[in-house]
Design a protein around this motif. Structure first.
Motif, short mmCIF file in Angstrom:
data_model
loop_
_atom_site.label_atom_id
_atom_site.label_comp_id
_atom_site.label_asym_id
_atom_site.label_seq_id
_atom_site.Cartn_x
_atom_site.Cartn_y
_atom_site.Cartn_z
N SER A 154 30.29 38.01 2.53
CA SER A 154 30.19 37.58 1.13
C SER A 154 29.05 36.59 0.94
O SER A 154 28.34 36.62 -0.06
N TRP A 194 38.71 47.68 -3.41
CA TRP A 194 38.00 47.68 -2.13
C TRP A 194 38.91 47.73 -0.92
O TRP A 194 38.46 48.07 0.17
N MET A 219 37.82 49.48 2.61
CA MET A 219 37.56 48.58 3.73
C MET A 219 38.33 49.04 4.97
O MET A 219 37.81 48.99 6.08
N PHE A 278 35.11 39.04 6.27
CA PHE A 278 35.20 39.57 4.90
C PHE A 278 36.07 38.74 3.97
O PHE A 278 36.42 39.21 2.90
N ALA A 292 28.74 40.41 -3.82
CA ALA A 292 30.07 40.58 -3.23
C ALA A 292 31.11 40.69 -4.34
O ALA A 292 31.00 40.04 -5.37
N TRP A 312 36.76 41.34 -0.74
CA TRP A 312 36.99 42.69 -0.23
C TRP A 312 38.45 43.06 0.04
O TRP A 312 38.95 44.06 -0.49
#
Lengths: 277, 310
Positions: free
Chosen positions: B155, B173, B177, B148, B162, B167
């Motif tokens: 991504s 995010w 996540m 990530f 993305a 992230w």
């Protein structure tokens, strides 16, 4: 059941398996790559791009063997404590009649809902400061020494044994320890393996507690030294992801292997009885 | 339940006078003594110590040194409640629970039901589901960081979809996540719990539902879901406790609760305030507030998820 439903069932199950297993596949692949390749093609590298260099790279920064040894001592201590004292407690809760039995059983259930993290500050003060057990294996083991879930699993197994078995042995003049060792224990062997597996995951994977009380690198379990590597030194390595993933494979390997080999002792029924009490 | 059996036996024999005090088999107390000592030493005493500490002006001192640690009443709590970082951390756990708990219940129940009816590959599927659960967070965090990050696989696959920044360093995010990571990691355990619960749903119920003309979906909602409700209560409780205990993930996955505290958890704050900044009293106060909130939440969940079962 219709054919369409069967197909749908396996599609759902297959997507689930892929989601759970892909990161592990990617972990192994990433740990073997010379250069990290995050493109989709990187998930299927050519053999020419594979190397073991990342393993020696991580080993030169984090002593993998020492880490594994410390993890092993930590985990082994917890397993021995849990099997010996958990077995005694489980047996006395299931088979023997004594005052206070209900209270001890209620405590074993209660302990499971007390979040360990609340206790981390007072335990740190007591164990690291007052008892001076920082940077020792004993200090690491102490808070996990007897797994309460294991006590309940043992109790559950002993309850299933017929009472007459024990009475017969006692009439023959066997002492209570002898009854436990000679009669009860051989009958609950599967429980023993379940308990070993259950009490293995906790300490082997535990991060917060050993992280708090070990500052000396030579005393740290692998999970702690790898985490320190991730948060501190990773930026300076030639292939940081390769090295991190190589360390991750070494840390994950023993646990995953153990649970694949002994998977039949880690089933829903064993766990169900443990958690439902 | 222990007293019931002792009173039942009490009438019969006369030489059992000595045994009455500790019950019929006092050896049981001896066998349980190590465990009892352990519970008192490692749980009961520290628990009381934590509560006591949160009302004192407590600080670290050299072992054996005589220092004055005065009672300060609610001063630590006042300090904690005036700290915006604490409010943020508790808010983050709220976000975590809103994503993690429903997702965990839904996914584990669906996968357990599908697995329960499967005839082939059962062992393989079961093992592959609990592999993340038995693996150290520290190890799998490494893979997630790789998957990530800014130009990681996810991504790259999503391309322009993305988020930017990536992230784990994106303040919107980061917390979702972490919730996703924990859901993924713990799911196997909850699938095993549901599998056990599914064995206890009487098969006749499915048959009679079927003769009444209920399809598979209808059966799932009117037979399976009510049938496993006790397991659901447990899953919701355990997921909530896990959420309240969050530490490793914000510490490693999002680099110490970043960006800018957007994914900090109360336990991470306890570590920072208590150990790093040397204010164990403040950390203990955060811990007490956390446990009280978890207890309230658990009680509410029992009322609403537990339904008529109570």
């Amino acid at each position: 059941m219709s054919r369409r439903q069967t197909v749908l069932r396996y599609v759902v199950l297959g997507i689930g398996a892929l989601a759970f297993l892909f990161p592990f596949y990617y972990m192994v692949v990433g740990s073997l790559q010379t250069e990290p390749d995050p493109t989709p093609a990187g998930a299927f590298p050519s053999p020419s791009n594979l190397t073991l260099a990342n393993y020696s790279d991580i080993d030169s920064r984090v002593d993998l063997w020492q880490g594994l040894l410390n993890s092993g001592i930590f985990t082994g201590g917890v397993i021995i404590g849990t099997v010996v004292f958990g077995l005694l407690a489980g047996y006395s809760l299931a088979v023997l009649q004594w005052r206070g039995r209900g209270v001890v059983f209620a405590l074993a259930l209660l302990v499971q809902v007390v979040p360990f993290q609340l206790l981390m500050i007072p335990l740190y003060v007591l164990i690291a400061r007052d008892y001076g057990l920082a940077d020792t294996h004993l200090g690491m083991i102490l808070p996990f020494a007897i797994n309460s879930t294991a006590v309940i699993v043992f109790r559950q197994y002993f309850l299933q044994l017929p009472k007459e078995l024990f009475d017969a042995a006692r009439i023959d003049g066997a002492s209570e320890l002898r009854v436990l060792w000679g009669v009860a224990l051989p009958l609950v062997r599967p429980a023993l393996l379940t308990v070993v597996l259950l009490s293995f995951i906790g300490p082997w994977n535990e991060f917060l507690w050993p992280f708090l009380i070990t500052k000396e690198a030579s005393m740290q379990p692998l999970a702690v030294s790898l985490a320190n590597y991730i948060s501190n030194v990773a930026a300076t390595a030639a292939n940081p992801f390769g090295a991190v993933l190589a360390g991750a494979v070494v840390l994950a390997g023993p646990a995953v292997a153990l649970f694949i080999v002994f998977q039949r002792y880690f089933t829903s029924n064993d766990l169900g009885s443990g958690v439902k009490g | 339940m222990s007293t019931a059996s002792t009173t039942r036996r009490a009438g019969g024999r006369t030489p059992a006078r000595r045994g009455k005090l500790l019950g019929e088999n006092p050896l049981g107390l001896l066998f349980s003594a190590p465990y009892l000592v352990f519970v008192v030493l490692v749980f009961a005493f520290p628990l009381c110590f934590a509560v006591w500490m949160s009302f004192q002006d407590y600080f670290f001192a050299a072992p054996g040194a005589q220092v004055d640690r005065p009672f300060v009443g609610l001063e630590n709590y006042r300090q904690v409640l005036a700290d915006p970082a604490v409010w943020r951390a508790f808010g983050n756990v709220g976000v975590f629970l809103i994503i993690n708990v429903p997702l965990t219940v839904a996914l584990s129940l669906v996968l357990a039901t599908a697995l329960d009816g499967a005839t082939r590959f059962r062992t393989f599927l079961r093992v592959s589901y609990y592999v993340p659960y038995v693996t150290a967070s520290v190890a799998v965090v490494g893979v997630w960081l790789f998957l990530f990050n800014g130009n990681g696989l996810v991504s790259q696959l999503l391309g322009p979809l993305a988020p930017d920044p990536a992230w784990l360093i994106n303040s919107t995010w980061a917390m979702p996540m972490i919730a996703l990571f924990v859901t993924w990691k713990q799911l196997g355990f909850y699938i095993l719990l549901y599998l056990a619960a599914l064995q206890n749903v009487p098969k006749e119920l499915y048959e009679s539902a079927s003769t009444d003309g209920a399809g598979k979906v209808r059966q799932f909602f009117s037979v399976t879901m009510p049938g496993v409700r006790p397991a659901t209560v447990l899953v919701v409780l355990l997921a909530t406790v896990t959420g309240a205990n969050l530490f490793t993930e914000p510490y490693l996955l999002t680099g110490g609760g970043g960006p800018n505290g957007a994914s900090a958890s109360p336990v991470l704050l306890m570590y920072q305030r208590g150990i790093e900044q040397g204010s164990p009293d403040v950390a203990a106060a955060i811990g007490v507030i956390l446990v009280v909130l978890v207890l309230i939440l658990a009680w509410l969940q029992r009322r609403f998820v537990g339904g008529e079962e109570r």
